[in-house]
Design a protein around this motif. Structure first.
Motif, PDB file in Angstrom:
ATOM      1  N   HIS A 225       0.863  -1.180   0.000  1.00 26.67           N
ATOM      2  CA  HIS A 225       0.000   0.000   0.000  1.00 26.67           C
ATOM      3  C   HIS A 225       0.902   1.233   0.000  1.00 26.67           C
ATOM      4  O   HIS A 225       1.515   1.549   1.013  1.00 26.67           O
ATOM      5  CB  HIS A 225      -0.899   0.013   1.234  1.00 26.67           C
ATOM      6  CG  HIS A 225      -1.776  -1.209   1.341  1.00 26.67           C
ATOM      7  ND1 HIS A 225      -2.955  -1.334   0.652  1.00 26.67           N
ATOM      8  CD2 HIS A 225      -1.611  -2.368   2.026  1.00 26.67           C
ATOM      9  CE1 HIS A 225      -3.502  -2.520   0.922  1.00 26.67           C
ATOM     10  NE2 HIS A 225      -2.699  -3.176   1.751  1.00 26.67           N
TER      11      HIS A 225
ATOM     12  N   LYS B 147     -10.091  -6.914  -4.819  1.00 25.67           N
ATOM     13  CA  LYS B 147     -10.118  -7.264  -3.397  1.00 25.67           C
ATOM     14  C   LYS B 147     -11.308  -6.604  -2.712  1.00 25.67           C
ATOM     15  O   LYS B 147     -11.630  -5.443  -2.976  1.00 25.67           O
ATOM     16  CB  LYS B 147      -8.827  -6.805  -2.727  1.00 25.67           C
ATOM     17  CG  LYS B 147      -8.788  -7.079  -1.217  1.00 25.67           C
ATOM     18  CD  LYS B 147      -7.478  -6.581  -0.616  1.00 25.67           C
ATOM     19  CE  LYS B 147      -7.524  -6.613   0.906  1.00 25.67           C
ATOM     20  NZ  LYS B 147      -6.278  -6.069   1.487  1.00 25.67           N
TER      21      LYS B 147
ATOM     22  N   HIS C  50      -2.545 -12.034   3.100  1.00 26.49           N
ATOM     23  CA  HIS C  50      -2.099 -11.953   4.503  1.00 26.49           C
ATOM     24  C   HIS C  50      -2.721 -12.995   5.433  1.00 26.49           C
ATOM     25  O   HIS C  50      -3.252 -12.654   6.487  1.00 26.49           O
ATOM     26  CB  HIS C  50      -2.253 -10.537   5.063  1.00 26.49           C
ATOM     27  CG  HIS C  50      -3.609  -9.899   4.928  1.00 26.49           C
ATOM     28  ND1 HIS C  50      -4.779 -10.533   5.263  1.00 26.49           N
ATOM     29  CD2 HIS C  50      -3.968  -8.658   4.489  1.00 26.49           C
ATOM     30  CE1 HIS C  50      -5.789  -9.709   5.052  1.00 26.49           C
ATOM     31  NE2 HIS C  50      -5.319  -8.576   4.574  1.00 26.49           N
TER      32      HIS C  50
ATOM     33  N   ASP D  67       2.409  -6.676   2.666  1.00 24.73           N
ATOM     34  CA  ASP D  67       1.331  -5.820   3.174  1.00 24.73           C
ATOM     35  C   ASP D  67       1.903  -4.503   3.698  1.00 24.73           C
ATOM     36  O   ASP D  67       1.420  -3.950   4.683  1.00 24.73           O
ATOM     37  CB  ASP D  67       0.510  -6.544   4.259  1.00 24.73           C
ATOM     38  CG  ASP D  67      -0.876  -5.928   4.431  1.00 24.73           C
ATOM     39  OD1 ASP D  67      -1.191  -4.960   3.717  1.00 24.73           O
ATOM     40  OD2 ASP D  67      -1.627  -6.426   5.287  1.00 24.73           O
TER      41      ASP D  67
HETATM   42 ZN   LIG Z   1      -3.109  -5.032   2.705  1.00 28.72          ZN
END
Ligand SMILES: [Zn+2]
Length: 469
Positions: free
Chosen positions: A64, A148, A239, A313
């Motif tokens: 991100h 997602k 994750h 992540d």
């Molecule tokens: Zn994430």
């Protein structure tokens, strides 16, 4: 059209499948054109790799670098990536409620012009209105083929969708030949547990951990897998953090669709003990880091191939922002930790150096598998003729610096400072250019490209058991 630079990498041991082979590598205009012995063209730069391992550039399928309020943007996040040997990452373009999906994807693509590494995009979808479902088709045409959804709203800025919406979006993804992904945790159970903890005076990061036991992940994964199967959509679990979650992901229900699971380096390196530390807020992310037993089960999943990828992540927040509510309400601590820069050394130290994985396994998990799963393997994933000239010249016997001053990510703390990490990307080469040396960026002008993907990727023949048992 020239898309890259030319270079000869001389004298290294080049990873070819599971073997390290003494060979030179020639990259011309950004593409690998010779491996072995060859007559180098005149005037091409030579990089000495004597004594080093030559790996494919790592691919982080989960970062991100555009999330509002997070520390890193495309510019700093991609520099952190390159310094750590990651030459490609996949970022999430986020449709916050009410936003138009295709506008969001375009905005993120534009931001990516500042990226030092190549990047692709996933789209986070937050509604199933007719306009959004229709826009998904145009988004796929624009090269974004994975979608997602959040099953939780608690930490995601209200992005959570109900099961009906989730199912409808998955059906549309199936129609488009794309890949569905979901943040799998049970929102209502978390909310209930969190409220009780706060009422009992458990307000710090320990409460964050206690409110999200393995149950909340395993239940949501089981539900999402069933829904994806019924929708006919290939499904990717990002994750994955617990042994129970892994069991739930791979329960054989006679399903028709591929189900693929990713874990994160922090789940493989740390345990929930971090949440009792005074700086426990710095480790707050969702799902949270679990127990030592969960860590053992995740490593087993990595070693026998039930877990296919490791994504960082990466989503760090500045220390002040992390600490602001650290002692009053854990629900208000922003969720996310740094990780893209340390992905390779963590996996090398705890995977290869500890004897759990071979260097070939590491390259499969951190480069080839994400390339295959996300439709990038025509360009990325191995040191092979015709692929992009993305290489890591790697010294396994040098320490990787983990202090904030060693790292390029735009944050003022490190979550691995107590850990001895090994393996130095002595040089990171992207599209034939040396962009970083020894954790420092040496080519500020280098820019990566947006990687458009096509649907109907190699999922059908994707072999989940990619690592020797
Ligand atoms: Zn994430």
């Amino acid at each position: 059209m020239t898309t890259g630079a030319s270079i000869v990498v001389r004298g290294g041991r080049v990873l070819q499948g599971d073997d390290l082979v003494d060979a030179d590598v020639l990259i011309e205009d950004g593409i690998i054109t010779a491996i072995g012995a060859f007559d180098a063209p005149e005037g091409v730069a030579v990089e000495d790799a004597t004594g080093l391992i030559v790996l494919p550039g790592m691919i982080d399928p989960h970062v991100h670098v555009g999330w509002p309020g997070a520390a890193d943007d495309f510019a700093t996040g991609s520099r952190a990536a390159i310094a750590g040997g990651v030459t490609t990452f996949i970022e999430f373009a986020v449709q916050f409620p009410g936003e138009r999906l295709e506008d969001v994807v375009q905005t993120w693509k534009d931001w990516g012009a500042r990226s030092a590494c190549d990047f692709a995009l996933h789209a986070i979808v937050s509604d199933s209105t007719p306009a959004t479902l229709e826009a998904m088709g145009r988004v796929v045409e624009a090269g974004v083929t994975s979608f997602k959804m959040f099953m939780t709203s608690q930490h995601s800025g209200g992005l959570g969708v109900d099961d009906g919406t989730l199912f409808e979006i998955m059906q549309r993804v199936a129609e488009l030949g794309g890949l569905s992904m979901a943040h799998c945790e049970n929102d209502e159970v978390i909310g209930h547990l969190a409220e009780k903890l706060i009422a009992d005076g458990v307000v710090t990061s320990a409460g964050h951990s206690a409110a999200r036991p393995p149950l909340v992940e395993a239940e949501a994964i089981a539900r999402a897998v069933r829904l994806a199967d019924a929708a006919g959509s290939a499904f990717y679990i990002p994750h994955l953090s617990s042994g129970d979650g892994l069991q739930a992901a791979l329960l054989d229900t006679g399903r028709r669709v591929p189900v693929i699971a990713e874990t994160c380096p922090q789940f493989l390196a740390l345990t929930a003990d971090v949440y009792s530390r005074p700086d426990g807020a710095h480790y707050v992310m969702s799902p949270p880091i679990k127990s030592a037993q969960d860590q053992v089960e995740l490593w087993e999943g990595i070693m026998d191939g039930r877990l296919s990828t490791v994504g960082s992540d990466h989503c760090p927040y500045p220390r002040d922002f992390k600490d602001e509510n650290a002692h009053t309400d854990f629900r208000r601590i922003p969720n996310g930790v740094p990780g893209v820069e340390t992905l390779l050394p963590v996996m090398f130290t705890l995977g290869v150096r500890s004897g759990r994985l071979t260097i070939g396994d590491l390259a499969r998990i951190c480069s080839l598998n994400p390339a295959r799963i996300f439709g990038l393997d025509d360009r990325k994933g191995s040191v092979s003729l015709g692929k992009d000239g993305d290489l890591v010249l790697f010294d396994p016997d040098r320490r990787f610096g983990t202090a904030p001053s060693d790292l390029n990510s735009d944050i003022d703390y490190s979550i691995y400072e107590d850990l001895e990490l090994w393996g130095m990307p002595v040089a990171t080469i992207a599209s034939g250019s040396v962009v970083a040396r020894e954790q420092r960026i040496v080519d500020d002008a280098h820019r990566g490209r947006f990687l458009a993907r096509t649907p109907g990727v190699v999922l059908d023949d994707f072999d989940r058991r990619v690592v020797r048992a």
